[in-house]
Design a protein around this motif. Structure first.
Motif: not given
Length: 263
Positions: A6-17, A1-4
């Motif tokens: 972190r992946f979602r947070a990273s994907a969100s950051l990339v998209w918002r950038t 769950m923690h890996k998922l």
């Protein structure tokens, strides 16, 4: 769950950038299209200058609304607007704090008959000079002529938007106001309509690069406050200089206090 997570947070950051870059590009292209296509056509079709200026300001207002909607759709930001009914008047002197780069866009999008003071770099910028000149905004020449131009705009029934800090609030959050806005209020005997702008987490602040996107989507709060009566500062035989100084100090404590209450 923690890996998922972190992946979602990273994907969100990339998209918002990416979405932030797209938003900046859209702003530049939109300004250029307005300058090259829209405003020349407006100049040809509308001969009377007053009508052209009113038309240009309406176009800018709705363009900014669309732009804010685009940023919301892309997930760059979300926002809450409160007290907009207080802006349904004419001849308002609207003073706001200035935490981010896009505060002006928010206010210009929701204030009718809006006028503002434009810095020389925007006045001459190839992407913005077309819209700001077509809309007849006030060029920041400084001195007594600037105050006279602002008073004349208010007398015509325009709603004048000013950020008394003169620049964006530093990252420390310390609000320091210049006296120009208070001079306009005192000389024109104009009540002040304060607007409090908050943005959490902080983004697009002074000295901050656009690609430093916060960990979560920015949330803007735009709250129109009750008017401050100018008579409270000009009464009792106070000179205009002293009244402007007192009003500036009051506004500085006012905006700082509002921010601290929110925090």
């Amino acid at each position: 769950m923690h890996k998922l997570a972190r992946f979602r947070a990273s994907a969100s950051l990339v998209w918002r950038t990416f979405a932030t870059a797209l938003s900046f590009a859209a702003f530049g292209v939109g300004g250029l299209l307005l300058r090259v296509l829209v405003f020349p056509l407006l100049h040809l079709l509308v001969w009377r200058r007053e009508a052209r200026v009113a038309g240009a300001r309406a176009i800018i207002r709705w363009s900014f609304r669309l732009y804010i909607g685009l940023m919301r759709l892309l997930g760059v930001l979300r926002y809450d607007l409160r007290g907009l009914d207080k802006l349904e008047r004419g001849g308002l002197l609207i003073l706001a704090n200035h935490p981010t780069l896009i505060d002006t866009i928010f206010l210009m999008a929701y204030v009718k008959q809006a006028d503002c003071i434009v810095k020389s770099d925007l006045w001459n910028n190839p992407f913005t000079r077309g819209p700001v000149r077509a809309a007849g905004y006030i060029n920041n020449t400084g001195g007594a002529e600037l105050v006279d131009a602002c008073l004349a705009s208010l007398a015509r029934g325009n709603n004048l938007i000013i950020f008394p800090e003169g620049t964006r609030t530093p990252y420390s959050g310390e609000i320091v106001l210049k006296r120009g806005a208070a001079n306009i209020a005192v000389r024109g005997r104009r009540d002040v309509t304060p607007v409090l702008i908050r943005c959490l987490p902080k983004t697009l602040g002074k000295g901050e690069q656009w690609w430093r996107v916060p960990a979560r989507r920015a949330h803007f709060e735009i709250a129109v406050q009750d008017d401050l009566a100018i008579g409270e500062f000009t009464g009792g035989g106070a000179s205009d200089v002293m009244a402007a100084r007192t009003l500036t100090n009051h506004l500085q404590h006012y905006f700082s206090g509002k921010q601290e209450q929110h925090a």
